[in-house]
Each structure stands twice: as structure tokens, then as C-alpha cells.
Design an enzyme around this catalytic site. Structure first.
Site, PDB file in Angstrom:
ATOM      1  N   HIS A  81       0.941  -1.332  -0.207  1.00 43.40           N
ATOM      2  CA  HIS A  81       0.112  -0.178   0.056  1.00 43.40           C
ATOM      3  C   HIS A  81       0.898   1.134  -0.195  1.00 43.40           C
ATOM      4  CE1 HIS A  81      -2.255   3.158   2.237  1.00 43.40           C
ATOM      5  NE2 HIS A  81      -3.244   2.706   1.262  1.00 43.40           N
ATOM      6  N   SER A  82       0.549   2.127  -0.842  1.00 43.40           N
ATOM      7  CA  SER A  82       1.333   3.410  -0.939  1.00 43.40           C
ATOM      8  C   SER A  82       3.020   3.259  -1.318  1.00 43.40           C
ATOM      9  CB  SER A  82       0.838   4.296   0.366  1.00 43.40           C
ATOM     10  OG  SER A  82       1.144   5.700   0.193  1.00 43.40           O
TER      11      SER A  82
END
Length: 255
Positions: A81-82
Site C-alpha cells: 500500500h502506498s
């Protein structure tokens, strides 16, 4: 990993977060019989005391590589994520034979020689510039809540919970460049999940139409702000299982 059998997921959190951010996703996956790991990267969560100026991208890559080796994991669906997207990209370079698929959730996907800040300079540069003139120029404190919420989270109780788990992020983690030269890693299938309600979606680098392995891009969308694992965990679980099993009859790929 088979179409209907259990899957091994390794989730890598983004900047400032910890493995706890995946709790609402990990719980139902484990209940369904899947194997799930959601570690705290060095300097975060239970390892917050280990944060130093030398903690960088390579430190976090080593965290994930060590986990996969120590647990003797194979056929791993590696989810980032990210900022975690940069971590999984580099970790796959080290252990391509152990990785079944890479899934990027609103994630940074560097090319060889790029840093996280190179991928989305308009988003990441202001945090680095603020840190460099602070009392701790190597450390970036978590962002404050904005009118759009915190990482897209607007529920007050969720904001309070997530804020309690956040820790500062090292500047080096965003500035260290990815070294991507293992041709075996290009064969790993990649999927991308974009959070449709992210206010800075315009800054997101477009996914190339062809994956490194020569197949068409696999891009999905979820109606959520950036922290979809907190905001829309049920929808994310369904989507992850759809992608991991390549079962297109469950949910139509919007692209």
C-alpha cells in the site's frame, strides 16, 4: 496457490502506518483459511524504537525478504500500500521464485534508479522539505487531519484509531533509490488497485498498458479514499481474492 485453495498473503504497509492497519483485511482472510502476514516495518508499530536516520528503503526490503525466508513462504501474493509499493517491488527482486503476484494498492511503483519521491514528487517533496528545516531533518511526522479526513478516513473513531498507530517516517526511506536489475522478477504478474476517491489521483503515475512480463496491464478500482483497508475492508478483501485467484467471473475488471 490454486483457484479455490488457500493463499499466502504478505501485506506491506505504507508510510507512517504499521502492520495493524491491515487488521480489518487480515482477520476475514485468516478466518477463510488463508495465511496472512502483516509485519511492522523497521521504525514502525512495535518496532518504532528502531527508527534511526539510517532506516531506508533497503532496510524495509530486508524486513520483508527476511520474513519470507524465515517463514519459508512460497507462492506469496505480496501486497503493498502506498510507499509499500516500492518495498514489494524491491523485495520481489530478491526472491522472485517465491512470489506468485504483486498487488499494488494506491502504490508507488518505482523504475530502476528511482526513489519514492521521484515517482510522485508533487506529493512527497513538501514533506521532505518540511523535515529538512525541522529539529529532526531526517524524520517526517505523520500528516495532520485535513477537511478530507486522514488518508481519506472521515469516521471519527477510525481516525482516532489510525492516528494512534502512526509513527514518523524516515526521509531516507523516500529518497533511497530502487535497484531493479533481476530479469527473473519481470516475469511476476502485477495487479494495481486504485482508490477512486483519493484527492490526489491526478498525481498518480499511469500504469503502463503492458506489464513487465509482456501481458496487458491489470488495473482495478475501489470506491474508497487512500486507506481502503480501513475504509472499505470487505470490498478490498473480495477484490484481493478475485485478483489472487484470477477468477474474473466474480467481479468485472473495470478496465
Amino acid at each position: 496457490m490454486t483457484e479455490n485453495g488457500p493463499t499466502t498473503f504478505v501485506f506491506v504497509h505504507g508510510s507512517w502506518h504499521s502492520g495493524e492497519s491491515w487488521e480489518r483485511v487480515a482477520r476475514p482472510l485468516r478466518a477463510a483459511g488463508h495465511t496472512v502476514f502483516a509485519p511492522d516495518l523497521t521504525g514502525h508499530g512495535r518496532h518504532a524504537a528502531a527508527m534511526t536516520p539510517k532506516v531506508g528503503l533497503s532496510t524495509h526490503v530486508d524486513d520483508i525478504v527476511r520474513l519470507i525466508r524465515d517463514e519459508e513462504l512460497r507462492d506469496v501474493v505480496l501486497v503493498g500500500h502506498s510507499y509499500g509499493g516500492a518495498v514489494i517491488t524491491c523485495a520481489a527482486e530478491e526472491l522472485p521464485e517465491r512470489i506468485a503476484r504483486l498487488i499494488y494498492i494506491d502504490a508507488v511503483v518505482p523504475e530502476n534508479g528511482e526513489s519514492t519521491v521521484d515517482v510522485m514528487p508533487e506529493v512527497f517533496t513538501p514533506f521532505i522539505e518540511a523535515a529538512l528545516v525541522s529539529a529532526a531533518p531526517w524524520l517526517m511526522p505523520p500528516p495532520q487531519q485535513s477537511p478530507a479526513g486522514l488518508f481519506g478516513i472521515t469516521d471519527p473513531s477510525d481516525i482516532e484509531w489510525v492516528r494512534s498507530t502512526l509513527t514518523p517516517q524516515s526521509v531516507l526511506s523516500w529518497m533511497e533509490r530502487a535497484r531493479l536489475d533481476n530479469r527473473r522478477a519481470t516475469a511476476i504478474p502485477r495487479s494495481h488497485i486504485h482508490c477512486a476517491l483519493h484527492p490526489r489521483a491526478d498525481a498518480r503515475r499511469p500504469v503502463p498498458p503492458i506489464q513487465p512480463n509482456g501481458t496487458p496491464a491489470d488495473v482495478w478500482e475501489i470506491q474508497s479514499g487512500h486507506d481502503c483497508m480501513v475504509i472499505a475492508p470487505s470490498e478490498l478483501v473480495e477484490l484481493l481474492l478475485t485478483i489472487a485467484t484470477d477468477n474474473r467471473s466474480i467481479m468485472e475488471n473495470p478496465r
